[in-house]
Design a protein around this motif. Structure first.
Motif, PDB file in Angstrom:
ATOM      1  N   HIS A 153     -16.212  -5.333 -14.735  1.00  0.00           N
ATOM      2  CA  HIS A 153     -14.788  -5.688 -14.661  1.00  0.00           C
ATOM      3  C   HIS A 153     -14.502  -6.919 -15.516  1.00  0.00           C
ATOM      4  O   HIS A 153     -15.197  -7.926 -15.418  1.00  0.00           O
ATOM      5  N   ARG A 154     -13.484  -6.835 -16.360  1.00  0.00           N
ATOM      6  CA  ARG A 154     -13.160  -7.943 -17.266  1.00  0.00           C
ATOM      7  C   ARG A 154     -12.106  -8.849 -16.659  1.00  0.00           C
ATOM      8  O   ARG A 154     -11.037  -8.407 -16.268  1.00  0.00           O
ATOM      9  N   SER A 155     -12.427 -10.126 -16.571  1.00  0.00           N
ATOM     10  CA  SER A 155     -11.479 -11.130 -16.094  1.00  0.00           C
ATOM     11  C   SER A 155     -11.988 -12.496 -16.527  1.00  0.00           C
ATOM     12  O   SER A 155     -13.165 -12.661 -16.875  1.00  0.00           O
ATOM     13  N   TYR A 156     -11.110 -13.493 -16.492  1.00  0.00           N
ATOM     14  CA  TYR A 156     -11.527 -14.844 -16.867  1.00  0.00           C
ATOM     15  C   TYR A 156     -12.534 -15.406 -15.864  1.00  0.00           C
ATOM     16  O   TYR A 156     -13.431 -16.166 -16.228  1.00  0.00           O
ATOM     17  N   VAL A 157     -12.368 -15.033 -14.593  1.00  0.00           N
ATOM     18  CA  VAL A 157     -13.304 -15.490 -13.561  1.00  0.00           C
ATOM     19  C   VAL A 157     -14.696 -14.948 -13.840  1.00  0.00           C
ATOM     20  O   VAL A 157     -15.694 -15.677 -13.770  1.00  0.00           O
TER      21      VAL A 157
ATOM     22  N   GLU B  87     -18.159 -17.005 -14.732  1.00  0.00           N
ATOM     23  CA  GLU B  87     -19.411 -16.816 -13.995  1.00  0.00           C
ATOM     24  C   GLU B  87     -20.521 -16.392 -14.941  1.00  0.00           C
ATOM     25  O   GLU B  87     -21.663 -16.843 -14.828  1.00  0.00           O
ATOM     26  N   GLU B  88     -20.188 -15.514 -15.880  1.00  0.00           N
ATOM     27  CA  GLU B  88     -21.165 -15.055 -16.862  1.00  0.00           C
ATOM     28  C   GLU B  88     -21.721 -16.228 -17.664  1.00  0.00           C
ATOM     29  O   GLU B  88     -22.927 -16.303 -17.925  1.00  0.00           O
TER      30      GLU B  88
END
Length: 228
Positions: free
Chosen positions: A124-128, A132-133
């Motif tokens: 899932h793509r998100s800024y959060v 974390e990545e």
């Protein structure tokens, strides 16, 4: 109103505690996995939860063909052996490519970033998730050496529906061990990583075969990581 403010504070505290607990768990697993085989990941776990079967067999660095390591580096992260987890030139190039095309087709993620996502996060793509990545990427680069990172990446990457790791892929597609893959086979398997489930049933796809030729041609330029 005061009670609502207390609720928000407690909620934020709970979220912070969960975040800290997650990173403590990640650190603990990285310490264990520094020397022990990795036979599960977030991607594998998700596949199992959704009812799928997972095939994966761990192999150590020296049990993986040199050509497979070379192919992974030239295809996924040409400066892998030199950077500390992030290829800022690659990220900038990917951003320019995306701006020119008008869509997010290029990612610029390094092998370590991809490994962080595969092991502990989701697609899932998100800024959060990207934040974390980045954190997990720093943790991996701090705790593991480059050979371990490349070994783990090749052991948990998805090569087809439920097919995880270079050993399972070599057995599935070529009926041989990862140690015995030749240059053509290594280039093909690594080229499949962009869309493994599709390419599993479309081995003759023109884009796949074109990338295989490019990867094979560039293999000699790969800089493999040195032993720590």
């Amino acid at each position: 109103m005061a009670s609502f403010g207390k609720f928000i504070k407690r909620l934020l505290l709970a979220v912070m505690m969960l975040v800290v607990a997650f990173h403590v768990l990640v650190a603990a697993l990285l310490v264990v996995w520094k020397t022990q085989p990795i036979n599960n990941s977030m991607f594998m776990l998700t596949h199992r939860i959704t009812g799928g079967d997972v095939t994966q067999t761990w192999v150590e660095y020296d049990e993986i063909a040199k050509s497979a390591k070379q192919a992974a580096i030239v295809s996924e992260d040409s400066t892998f052996s030199q950077h500390n987890g992030f290829d800022f030139d690659g990220i900038e190039a990917a951003m320019k490519k995306n701006e020119a095309s008008g869509k997010a087709s290029a990612g610029g993620s390094t092998i370590t970033q991809q490994l962080a996502k595969n092991l502990f996060l989701t697609s899932h793509r998100s800024y959060v998730r990207k934040a974390e990545e980045a954190i997990v990427t720093v943790m991996i680069e701090t705790i593991w050496d480059k050979q371990r990172i490349l070994t783990a990446y090749l052991n948990v990457a998805e090569f087809g529906n439920g097919i995880y790791g270079i050993e399972a892929a070599a057995q599935h597609y070529f009926d041989k061990s990862a140690a015995n893959l030749n240059r053509d086979e290594s280039a093909l398997l690594i080229s499949m990583l962009t869309n493994p489930k599709y390419y599993e049933d479309n081995q003759g796809d023109r884009r796949l075969r074109n990338k295989q030729r490019i990867v094979k041609k560039r293999m000699k330029n790969a800089v493999l990581p040195q032993a720590a």
